[in-house]
Scaffold this motif. Structure first.
Motif, PDB file in Angstrom:
ATOM      1  N   TRP A 144       8.948   1.797   0.577  1.00  0.00           N
ATOM      2  CA  TRP A 144       8.638   3.098   1.157  1.00  0.00           C
ATOM      3  C   TRP A 144       9.720   3.569   2.109  1.00  0.00           C
ATOM      4  O   TRP A 144      10.259   2.791   2.894  1.00  0.00           O
ATOM      5  N   HIS A 187       3.855   3.465   4.654  1.00  0.00           N
ATOM      6  CA  HIS A 187       3.115   3.711   3.419  1.00  0.00           C
ATOM      7  C   HIS A 187       1.983   4.698   3.733  1.00  0.00           C
ATOM      8  O   HIS A 187       1.074   4.376   4.497  1.00  0.00           O
ATOM      9  N   ASP A 196      -3.065   1.749  -1.954  1.00  0.00           N
ATOM     10  CA  ASP A 196      -2.823   1.445  -3.366  1.00  0.00           C
ATOM     11  C   ASP A 196      -3.992   0.678  -3.962  1.00  0.00           C
ATOM     12  O   ASP A 196      -4.549  -0.236  -3.337  1.00  0.00           O
ATOM     13  N   HIS A 214      -0.861   1.351 -10.916  1.00  0.00           N
ATOM     14  CA  HIS A 214      -1.747   1.437  -9.749  1.00  0.00           C
ATOM     15  C   HIS A 214      -1.926   2.897  -9.356  1.00  0.00           C
ATOM     16  O   HIS A 214      -1.157   3.771  -9.770  1.00  0.00           O
ATOM     17  N   HIS A 232      -1.907   5.373  -6.186  1.00  0.00           N
ATOM     18  CA  HIS A 232      -1.594   5.571  -4.769  1.00  0.00           C
ATOM     19  C   HIS A 232      -2.451   6.757  -4.342  1.00  0.00           C
ATOM     20  O   HIS A 232      -2.247   7.877  -4.818  1.00  0.00           O
TER      21      HIS A 232
HETATM   22 ZN    ZN Z   1       1.270   3.489  -2.558  1.00  0.00          ZN
END
Ligand code: ZN
Length: 228
Positions: free
Chosen positions: A119, A123, A127, A202, A204
């Motif tokens: 990042w 962040h 996630d 994933h 976010h």
């Molecule tokens: Zn993320």
């Protein structure tokens, strides 16, 4: 006649009584005395009344049946909705749902506020690791304002809630909604992918109250009574 009556099977119900009356009327002898025809008239009237009552009963039963059928369909629809919401972490009254988890099957990975090489700054979201193609649902009802590739966020869908909060769904494989569309809570908006700056499939999830800086999505969900 008495013999006819008693030899018929004694079954419960007005319909059977009507049948018995019909049989008995038909069994009247042709050379009946004049007072018999008076009785005949009374019996015919009673029969007509019985048929009318029977007809009214049948209509009432039909109405009840159709009412019950409609109630069943409503119960089934509610049960279905309840099961869907439960899969996304909501166990209350389906009519009062305000928020759900974005995925039914996931593992929490990088949390909010972490810093690291992935990042640029902190962040900004939470996630959720999940299988490629896992359906993503709207965590709250709102209006889609953007569906587009957004650099490191990959394929991102932004939903604005009625209070102005923005919810970002990032790294999607596919989006199934379009800008301007109104989405309901728990309605599918896309699928999990690994687009943008991502090391594996994933979601976010980012929550931005008042369209300003991000807040911890898990804290936001928790305030809505939803725990991962
Ligand atoms: Zn993320």
């Amino acid at each position: 006649m008495g013999v006819h009556m008693s030899s018929l099977p004694r079954r419960v119900g007005t319909l059977c009584a009507v049948v018995v009356t019909t049989v008995c009327l038909g069994a009247l002898p042709a050379e009946a005395a004049p007072e018999t025809s008076v009785r005949e008239g009374a019996q015919a009237e009673a029969l007509a009344q019985a048929i009318e009552v029977q007809e009214q009963l049948r209509e009432r039963q039909q109405t009840l049946l159709s009412l019950n059928r409609r109630a069943d369909a409503r119960d089934r629809a509610l049960l279905g909705r309840k099961a869907v919401l439960a899969a996304y972490g909501y166990h209350g009254d389906p009519e009062r749902v305000r928020a759900v988890l974005p995925l039914a099957s996931y593992r929490l990975s990088a949390g909010y506020g972490l810093t690291g090489p992935l990042w640029e700054a902190e962040h900004g979201g939470q996630d959720f690791s999940a299988s490629l193609g896992e359906p993503i649902v709207a965590i709250a009802a709102g209006t889609v304002t953007e569906v587009a590739y957004a650099g490191p966020y990959g394929l991102r869908t932004i939903v604005v809630l009625p209070d102005g909060t923005e919810v970002w769904y990032c790294h999607q494989a596919e989006a199934s909604v379009y800008a301007g569309q109104v989405v309901d809570v728990a309605e599918q908006i896309g699928t999990v992918g690994s687009t943008g700056n991502s090391t594996g499939p994933h979601l976010h999830l980012e929550v931005r109250p008042g369209a300003a800086g991000p807040t911890d999505p898990l804290a936001w969900l928790s305030a809505e009574g939803i725990a991962p």
